[in-house]
Design a protein around this motif. Sequence first.
Motif, PDB file in Angstrom:
ATOM      1  N   LEU A 143       0.795  -1.142  -0.065  1.00  0.00           N
ATOM      2  CA  LEU A 143      -0.041   0.016   0.127  1.00  0.00           C
ATOM      3  C   LEU A 143       0.894   1.360  -0.144  1.00  0.00           C
ATOM      4  O   LEU A 143       1.837   1.338   0.699  1.00  0.00           O
ATOM      5  CB  LEU A 143      -0.987  -0.009   1.154  1.00  0.00           C
ATOM      6  N   GLN A 144       0.329   2.351  -0.796  1.00  0.00           N
ATOM      7  CA  GLN A 144       1.273   3.583  -0.676  1.00  0.00           C
ATOM      8  C   GLN A 144       0.314   4.524  -1.184  1.00  0.00           C
ATOM      9  O   GLN A 144      -0.956   4.228  -1.820  1.00  0.00           O
ATOM     10  CB  GLN A 144       2.331   3.395  -1.535  1.00  0.00           C
ATOM     11  N   GLN A 145       0.527   5.818  -1.091  1.00  0.00           N
ATOM     12  CA  GLN A 145      -0.460   6.905  -1.271  1.00  0.00           C
ATOM     13  C   GLN A 145       0.576   8.049  -1.565  1.00  0.00           C
ATOM     14  O   GLN A 145       1.493   8.474  -0.886  1.00  0.00           O
ATOM     15  CB  GLN A 145      -1.398   7.567  -0.105  1.00  0.00           C
ATOM     16  N   HIS A 147       3.670   9.838  -2.152  1.00  0.00           N
ATOM     17  CA  HIS A 147       5.135   9.501  -1.615  1.00  0.00           C
ATOM     18  C   HIS A 147       5.234   8.988  -0.549  1.00  0.00           C
ATOM     19  O   HIS A 147       6.102   8.644   0.240  1.00  0.00           O
ATOM     20  CB  HIS A 147       5.987  10.706  -1.865  1.00  0.00           C
ATOM     21  N   CYS A 148       3.865   8.585   0.393  1.00  0.00           N
ATOM     22  CA  CYS A 148       3.799   7.870   1.665  1.00  0.00           C
ATOM     23  C   CYS A 148       3.451   6.409   1.485  1.00  0.00           C
ATOM     24  O   CYS A 148       2.960   5.999   0.702  1.00  0.00           O
ATOM     25  CB  CYS A 148       2.534   8.536   2.484  1.00  0.00           C
ATOM     26  N   ARG A 149       4.089   5.634   2.635  1.00  0.00           N
ATOM     27  CA  ARG A 149       4.288   4.241   2.610  1.00  0.00           C
ATOM     28  C   ARG A 149       4.253   3.928   4.072  1.00  0.00           C
ATOM     29  O   ARG A 149       4.135   4.616   4.859  1.00  0.00           O
ATOM     30  CB  ARG A 149       5.517   3.744   1.785  1.00  0.00           C
ATOM     31  N   LEU A 150       4.067   2.560   4.151  1.00  0.00           N
ATOM     32  CA  LEU A 150       4.127   2.005   5.494  1.00  0.00           C
ATOM     33  C   LEU A 150       5.286   1.057   5.515  1.00  0.00           C
ATOM     34  O   LEU A 150       5.829   0.333   4.854  1.00  0.00           O
ATOM     35  CB  LEU A 150       2.844   0.938   5.415  1.00  0.00           C
ATOM     36  N   LEU A 151       5.745   1.048   7.055  1.00  0.00           N
ATOM     37  CA  LEU A 151       6.816   0.373   7.483  1.00  0.00           C
ATOM     38  C   LEU A 151       6.170  -0.692   8.235  1.00  0.00           C
ATOM     39  O   LEU A 151       5.343  -0.330   9.354  1.00  0.00           O
ATOM     40  CB  LEU A 151       7.852   1.013   8.095  1.00  0.00           C
ATOM     41  N   ILE A 152       6.482  -1.782   8.160  1.00  0.00           N
ATOM     42  CA  ILE A 152       5.841  -2.941   9.007  1.00  0.00           C
ATOM     43  C   ILE A 152       7.045  -3.382  10.013  1.00  0.00           C
ATOM     44  O   ILE A 152       7.946  -3.802   9.573  1.00  0.00           O
ATOM     45  CB  ILE A 152       5.411  -4.165   8.178  1.00  0.00           C
ATOM     46  N   ILE A 153       6.618  -3.274  11.175  1.00  0.00           N
ATOM     47  CA  ILE A 153       7.375  -3.439  12.392  1.00  0.00           C
ATOM     48  C   ILE A 153       7.177  -4.689  13.018  1.00  0.00           C
ATOM     49  O   ILE A 153       5.688  -4.636  13.825  1.00  0.00           O
ATOM     50  CB  ILE A 153       7.600  -2.070  13.401  1.00  0.00           C
ATOM     51  N   ASP A 154       7.371  -6.022  13.049  1.00  0.00           N
ATOM     52  CA  ASP A 154       7.094  -7.218  13.510  1.00  0.00           C
ATOM     53  C   ASP A 154       8.124  -7.904  14.315  1.00  0.00           C
ATOM     54  O   ASP A 154       7.847  -9.091  14.790  1.00  0.00           O
ATOM     55  CB  ASP A 154       6.269  -7.899  12.631  1.00  0.00           C
ATOM     56  N   THR A 155       9.500  -7.513  14.327  1.00  0.00           N
ATOM     57  CA  THR A 155      10.258  -8.363  15.101  1.00  0.00           C
ATOM     58  C   THR A 155      10.417  -7.886  16.415  1.00  0.00           C
ATOM     59  O   THR A 155      10.104  -6.684  16.800  1.00  0.00           O
ATOM     60  CB  THR A 155      11.882  -8.109  14.462  1.00  0.00           C
ATOM     61  N   PRO A 156      10.795  -8.833  17.539  1.00  0.00           N
ATOM     62  CA  PRO A 156      10.936  -8.483  18.715  1.00  0.00           C
ATOM     63  C   PRO A 156      11.787  -7.260  18.976  1.00  0.00           C
ATOM     64  O   PRO A 156      11.440  -6.393  19.762  1.00  0.00           O
ATOM     65  CB  PRO A 156      11.357  -9.665  19.558  1.00  0.00           C
ATOM     66  N   ASP A 157      12.794  -7.110  18.472  1.00  0.00           N
ATOM     67  CA  ASP A 157      13.656  -5.949  18.716  1.00  0.00           C
ATOM     68  C   ASP A 157      13.256  -4.663  18.177  1.00  0.00           C
ATOM     69  O   ASP A 157      13.347  -3.901  18.939  1.00  0.00           O
ATOM     70  CB  ASP A 157      15.238  -6.290  17.956  1.00  0.00           C
ATOM     71  N   ALA A 158      12.739  -4.798  17.000  1.00  0.00           N
ATOM     72  CA  ALA A 158      12.138  -3.473  16.498  1.00  0.00           C
ATOM     73  C   ALA A 158      11.044  -3.085  17.139  1.00  0.00           C
ATOM     74  O   ALA A 158      10.794  -1.768  17.620  1.00  0.00           O
ATOM     75  CB  ALA A 158      11.624  -3.730  15.178  1.00  0.00           C
ATOM     76  N   MET A 159      10.046  -3.907  17.717  1.00  0.00           N
ATOM     77  CA  MET A 159       8.896  -3.427  18.446  1.00  0.00           C
ATOM     78  C   MET A 159       9.401  -3.305  19.893  1.00  0.00           C
ATOM     79  O   MET A 159       8.727  -2.155  20.374  1.00  0.00           O
ATOM     80  CB  MET A 159       7.786  -4.914  18.470  1.00  0.00           C
ATOM     81  N   GLY A 160      10.408  -3.776  20.405  1.00  0.00           N
ATOM     82  CA  GLY A 160      10.797  -3.146  21.652  1.00  0.00           C
ATOM     83  C   GLY A 160      11.376  -1.724  21.418  1.00  0.00           C
ATOM     84  O   GLY A 160      11.232  -0.821  22.588  1.00  0.00           O
ATOM     85  N   MET A 269      -3.103   5.928   6.005  1.00  0.00           N
ATOM     86  CA  MET A 269      -3.230   5.314   7.259  1.00  0.00           C
ATOM     87  C   MET A 269      -4.948   4.506   7.255  1.00  0.00           C
ATOM     88  O   MET A 269      -5.070   3.566   7.799  1.00  0.00           O
ATOM     89  CB  MET A 269      -3.672   6.276   8.275  1.00  0.00           C
ATOM     90  N   GLU A 270      -5.877   5.309   6.578  1.00  0.00           N
ATOM     91  CA  GLU A 270      -7.063   4.592   6.594  1.00  0.00           C
ATOM     92  C   GLU A 270      -7.268   3.554   5.802  1.00  0.00           C
ATOM     93  O   GLU A 270      -8.013   2.581   6.068  1.00  0.00           O
ATOM     94  CB  GLU A 270      -8.329   5.783   6.215  1.00  0.00           C
ATOM     95  N   ARG A 271      -6.525   3.523   4.631  1.00  0.00           N
ATOM     96  CA  ARG A 271      -6.594   2.365   3.795  1.00  0.00           C
ATOM     97  C   ARG A 271      -6.103   1.316   4.476  1.00  0.00           C
ATOM     98  O   ARG A 271      -6.565   0.222   4.283  1.00  0.00           O
ATOM     99  CB  ARG A 271      -5.894   2.628   2.529  1.00  0.00           C
ATOM    100  N   ALA A 272      -4.974   1.395   5.288  1.00  0.00           N
ATOM    101  CA  ALA A 272      -4.340   0.267   5.983  1.00  0.00           C
ATOM    102  C   ALA A 272      -5.379  -0.405   7.159  1.00  0.00           C
ATOM    103  O   ALA A 272      -5.603  -1.420   7.164  1.00  0.00           O
ATOM    104  CB  ALA A 272      -2.977   0.678   6.700  1.00  0.00           C
ATOM    105  N   TRP A 273      -6.071   0.635   7.601  1.00  0.00           N
ATOM    106  CA  TRP A 273      -6.889   0.535   8.769  1.00  0.00           C
ATOM    107  C   TRP A 273      -8.373  -0.287   8.246  1.00  0.00           C
ATOM    108  O   TRP A 273      -8.536  -1.294   8.834  1.00  0.00           O
ATOM    109  CB  TRP A 273      -7.427   1.724   9.521  1.00  0.00           C
ATOM    110  N   LEU A 274      -8.561  -0.029   7.054  1.00  0.00           N
ATOM    111  CA  LEU A 274      -9.873  -0.495   6.503  1.00  0.00           C
ATOM    112  C   LEU A 274      -9.462  -2.050   5.898  1.00  0.00           C
ATOM    113  O   LEU A 274     -10.073  -2.898   6.156  1.00  0.00           O
ATOM    114  CB  LEU A 274     -10.305   0.150   5.389  1.00  0.00           C
ATOM    115  N   THR A 275      -8.157  -1.986   5.405  1.00  0.00           N
ATOM    116  CA  THR A 275      -7.717  -3.529   4.989  1.00  0.00           C
ATOM    117  C   THR A 275      -7.355  -4.322   6.231  1.00  0.00           C
ATOM    118  O   THR A 275      -7.964  -5.502   6.208  1.00  0.00           O
ATOM    119  CB  THR A 275      -6.035  -3.265   4.544  1.00  0.00           C
ATOM    120  N   LEU A 276      -7.058  -3.881   7.300  1.00  0.00           N
ATOM    121  CA  LEU A 276      -7.149  -4.777   8.540  1.00  0.00           C
ATOM    122  C   LEU A 276      -8.531  -5.031   9.086  1.00  0.00           C
ATOM    123  O   LEU A 276      -8.809  -6.165   9.559  1.00  0.00           O
ATOM    124  CB  LEU A 276      -6.324  -3.936   9.664  1.00  0.00           C
ATOM    125  N   THR A 277      -9.450  -4.140   9.251  1.00  0.00           N
ATOM    126  CA  THR A 277     -10.791  -4.286   9.471  1.00  0.00           C
ATOM    127  C   THR A 277     -11.396  -5.392   8.862  1.00  0.00           C
ATOM    128  O   THR A 277     -11.876  -5.987   9.230  1.00  0.00           O
ATOM    129  CB  THR A 277     -11.624  -2.963   9.191  1.00  0.00           C
TER     130      THR A 277
END
Length: 354
Positions: A143-145, A147-160, A269-277
């Motif tokens: 997903l992008q809009q 020049h904006c994009r999403l960074l997925i943070i899902d490793t324990p270190d990065a989430m910490g 942000m809303e597009r990502a939110w709706l995708t998750l919903t």
Amino acid sequence: MSQHAPEGVDALPAHIRFLMAPAAAAPSADNTQPWRLHGQAGRFAADYDASEAAARVFASDRHAERLTMGALIENVLQAAEAASLDADWTIDAAGPTYLDGRVRDSQLRDEADKHPLFRRHTNRLRYRNTGLPKPLVETLQDLQQEHCRLLIIDTPDAMGQVRALVELASRLRFRTREIHEWFAAVLRFRPEEVATGTGLDVATIDLPPGGRLLLRVIRDWERLSRLNRLGMYKLLAAIEAKKIQNAGLIIAVVGPSDAESDLAAGRLMERAWLTLTEQDIAVQPFYVVTDLVRRYDAGRLAAPLQEDARNLAQGVARMLPDGDSLHMLLRAGVPAVTPVRARRLPLSQLYRRD
């Protein structure tokens, strides 16, 4: 802008009335809903209403305003597409009329009101400590809009690292009078307060035992200031940051920061939110990090907070690609309990006849 007429919404054509609901369903800072909707035969428009309470705390920084209106725009455009409405839209990042459309009368497609935007909500309660399906994560990464994009943070270190940033930002938040007085003003405890349809219903917050009483105690800034000398702000920040720990993942909405990009970030942000919903994944936005970094950059924090604020800004910069700004953090995960849904203002209070 004319005064509200309660019967006005019901008198609108069906296709214009249909667009009011997705606009009103957009997320806003602590459910303040700072917009006004205009409609008549052939036209739909949405303004940011600077007279609302949100303007008092964000008046010198329009970033939050543009994020909110970007989300509203995304809702309306997705709803119009789902309903097969024939429309020409004008989007103006300068506001205050962010969206203005010429919408031709047409038959609404069946099931258009089943779009996930009508189910989207903030879930501040507990999530299950499980990851999200890989195909869903890959969809989010694409997903992008602009020049904006999403960074997925899902490793324990990065989430910490994100948890540490949220905790540091929250420590600053609970020592900043303007932010705290705003927060105290939007809290809703009693049923009659909740029934107004605006503000932050405390039943939607994941509170520890005694948390509701604690919120009542610290609503007064002078009392909180005294308690802060004993470290209260550290306790409150730790409670807030703990929510990051059981997220399935964290999504950072990133990109340039100018008027057009801020609006694009709100749409993304809303597009990502709706995708998750759509996949029954819970979402909670965390604006506190972005807010405190922007306050620091603008020189709007008290001198005793400068060192912590500088550390926060540097920590965020290390997390992001060069040249990017953080627009929003989203906590996402499988919900552990059914949340209380926030009440909303009726359309009759949001509508203004042109």
